[in-house]
Design an enzyme around this catalytic site. Structure first.
Site, PDB file in Angstrom:
ATOM      1  N   ASN A   9       0.883  -1.177   0.000  1.00 14.17           N
ATOM      2  CA  ASN A   9       0.000   0.000   0.000  1.00 14.17           C
ATOM      3  C   ASN A   9       0.912   1.215   0.000  1.00 14.17           C
ATOM      4  O   ASN A   9       1.514   1.539   1.028  1.00 14.17           O
ATOM      5  CB  ASN A   9      -0.893  -0.031   1.253  1.00 14.17           C
ATOM      6  N   LYS A  11       0.195   4.252  -0.237  1.00 19.82           N
ATOM      7  CA  LYS A  11      -0.417   5.437   0.392  1.00 19.82           C
ATOM      8  C   LYS A  11      -0.165   6.669  -0.501  1.00 19.82           C
ATOM      9  O   LYS A  11      -0.139   6.503  -1.718  1.00 19.82           O
ATOM     10  CB  LYS A  11       0.099   5.599   1.824  1.00 19.82           C
ATOM     11  N   HIS A  96      -9.447   1.137   4.906  1.00 16.04           N
ATOM     12  CA  HIS A  96      -8.198   1.399   5.614  1.00 16.04           C
ATOM     13  C   HIS A  96      -8.459   2.361   6.777  1.00 16.04           C
ATOM     14  O   HIS A  96      -9.259   3.284   6.646  1.00 16.04           O
ATOM     15  CB  HIS A  96      -7.150   1.978   4.660  1.00 16.04           C
ATOM     16  N   GLU A  98      -6.826   4.762   7.886  1.00 16.75           N
ATOM     17  CA  GLU A  98      -6.578   6.176   7.580  1.00 16.75           C
ATOM     18  C   GLU A  98      -7.792   6.794   6.905  1.00 16.75           C
ATOM     19  O   GLU A  98      -8.121   7.962   7.123  1.00 16.75           O
ATOM     20  CB  GLU A  98      -5.313   6.299   6.706  1.00 16.75           C
ATOM     21  N   GLU A 168      -5.333  -4.868  10.447  1.00 20.00           N
ATOM     22  CA  GLU A 168      -4.309  -3.854  10.694  1.00 20.00           C
ATOM     23  C   GLU A 168      -4.607  -3.158  12.016  1.00 20.00           C
ATOM     24  O   GLU A 168      -5.418  -2.213  12.054  1.00 20.00           O
ATOM     25  CB  GLU A 168      -4.304  -2.822   9.563  1.00 20.00           C
ATOM     26  N   GLY A 174       2.654   2.223  10.863  1.00 22.96           N
ATOM     27  CA  GLY A 174       3.624   3.310  10.728  1.00 22.96           C
ATOM     28  C   GLY A 174       4.296   3.688  12.034  1.00 22.96           C
ATOM     29  O   GLY A 174       4.944   4.732  12.127  1.00 22.96           O
ATOM     30  N   SER A 214       3.607  -2.146  10.405  1.00 30.87           N
ATOM     31  CA  SER A 214       5.058  -2.208  10.655  1.00 30.87           C
ATOM     32  C   SER A 214       5.660  -3.564  10.316  1.00 30.87           C
ATOM     33  O   SER A 214       6.557  -4.058  11.012  1.00 30.87           O
ATOM     34  CB  SER A 214       5.363  -1.815  12.107  1.00 30.87           C
TER      35      SER A 214
HETATM   36  P1  13P Z   1       3.104   0.306   7.674  1.00 28.69           P
HETATM   37  O1  13P Z   1       3.606  -0.985   7.073  1.00 28.69           O
HETATM   38  O2  13P Z   1       3.838   1.515   7.181  1.00 28.69           O
HETATM   39  O3  13P Z   1       3.019   0.233   9.175  1.00 28.69           O
HETATM   40  O4  13P Z   1       1.610   0.505   7.148  1.00 28.69           O
HETATM   41  C1  13P Z   1       0.727  -0.551   7.205  1.00 28.69           C
HETATM   42  C2  13P Z   1      -0.483  -0.182   6.446  1.00 28.69           C
HETATM   43  O5  13P Z   1      -1.218   0.697   6.827  1.00 28.69           O
HETATM   44  C3  13P Z   1      -0.746  -0.909   5.191  1.00 28.69           C
HETATM   45  O6  13P Z   1      -2.018  -0.637   4.712  1.00 28.69           O
END
Ligand code: 13P
Length: 252
Positions: A9, A11, A96, A98, A168, A174, A214
């Site tokens: 992803n 982002k 997601h 976010e 997640e 992150g 992560s």
């Molecule tokens: P990270 O791997 O940067 O922690 O992000 C995970 C994520 O949100 C994948 O959709």
């Protein structure tokens, strides 16, 4: 045997040119050594049409990170599921954390997006997961069960075949703070049980459930070794070819 998948992803990262360079690097790396899992990259809308050409005929699947909750029309700035499909992409990430947190996507909105994506022939990577306060209060199972019920339970078993889940935990995204392999397995087994309760054991057994948060080359192997973990949804580490390949190699 359910599918093993490592999905990236991206982002809101990478210019078009940087994205093409990364996809080409990944294409070369995977051509040199066939992966033991499905590989998907989910990218900003602006990359899709170009990357559909780059990834065509390779093992790399392509997806968007979102789509609109409306079919078409006067929704300035939105991108519909059918527009995503028309680029050549095969997947879309929905739900997601976010998008839920920053863009106020409710279960109802997500349900509309999910149906539009499936109706337009896209496979959906649907994300669920609790925030830190919910885990600290021991409410993670309750929260995740509700997310599943609210957005997925009116699907048919046939539609579910085109859905992949991604657990997640928001506190692991992150932050560098990964869930332990045991925490991931506990939740994945719980999710599979919830889905079995609604769709039956065989459908739940076929459902791929990815872990995200992560995930890196150094911890992927241990997490993926758990019986209910079918791969990963990778944020930061999907932006570097060597790191993403390192996670794909966890399936070796
Ligand atoms: P990270 O791997 O940067 O922690 O992000 C995970 C994520 O949100 C994948 O959709």
């Amino acid at each position: 045997m359910r599918k093993k998948i490592v999905a990236g992803n991206w982002k809101m990262n990478l210019s078009l040119q940087e994205g093409v360079a990364l996809a080409n690097d990944l294409k070369a790396a995977l051509a040199a050594e066939t992966p033991n899992c499905d590989v998907v990259i989910c990218t900003p809308f602006i990359h899709l049409a170009t990357l559909a050409a780059v990834t065509e005929g390779t093992v790399i699947g392509l997806g968007a990170e979102n789509c609109a909750d409306k079919e078409k029309g006067a929704y300035t700035g939105e991108v519909s599921a059918s527009q995503v499909k028309s680029t050549g992409a095969q997947y879309v990430i929905l739900g997601h954390s976010e998008r839920r947190a920053y863009y106020h996507e409710t279960a109802e909105i997500l349900k509309a997006k999910l149906h539009l994506a499936l109706d337009n022939g896209l496979k959906v990577i649907f994300c669920i997961g609790e925030v830190l306060e919910e885990r600290e209060a021991g409410k993670q199972n309750e929260v995740v069960a509700r997310q599943l019920a609210d957005s997925l339970f009116d699907l048919t078993a046939e539609q579910l075949k085109n859905v992949v889940l991604a657990y997640e935990p928001v506190w692991a995204i992150g932050t560098g703070k990964t869930a332990t392999a045991e925490q991931a397995e506990d939740m994945h087994a719980f999710i599979r049980g919830v889905m079995a309760g609604r769709f039956g054991e065989p459908a739940a057994e076929e459902l791929s459930i990815l872990y995200g948060g992560s995930c890196k080359p150094s911890n992927a192997k241990e997490i993926f070794s758990k019986p209910d973990v079918d791969g990963g949804l990778i944020g930061g580490a999907s932006l570097k070819c060597a790191d993403f390949k390192g996670i794909i190699d966890a399936w070796k």
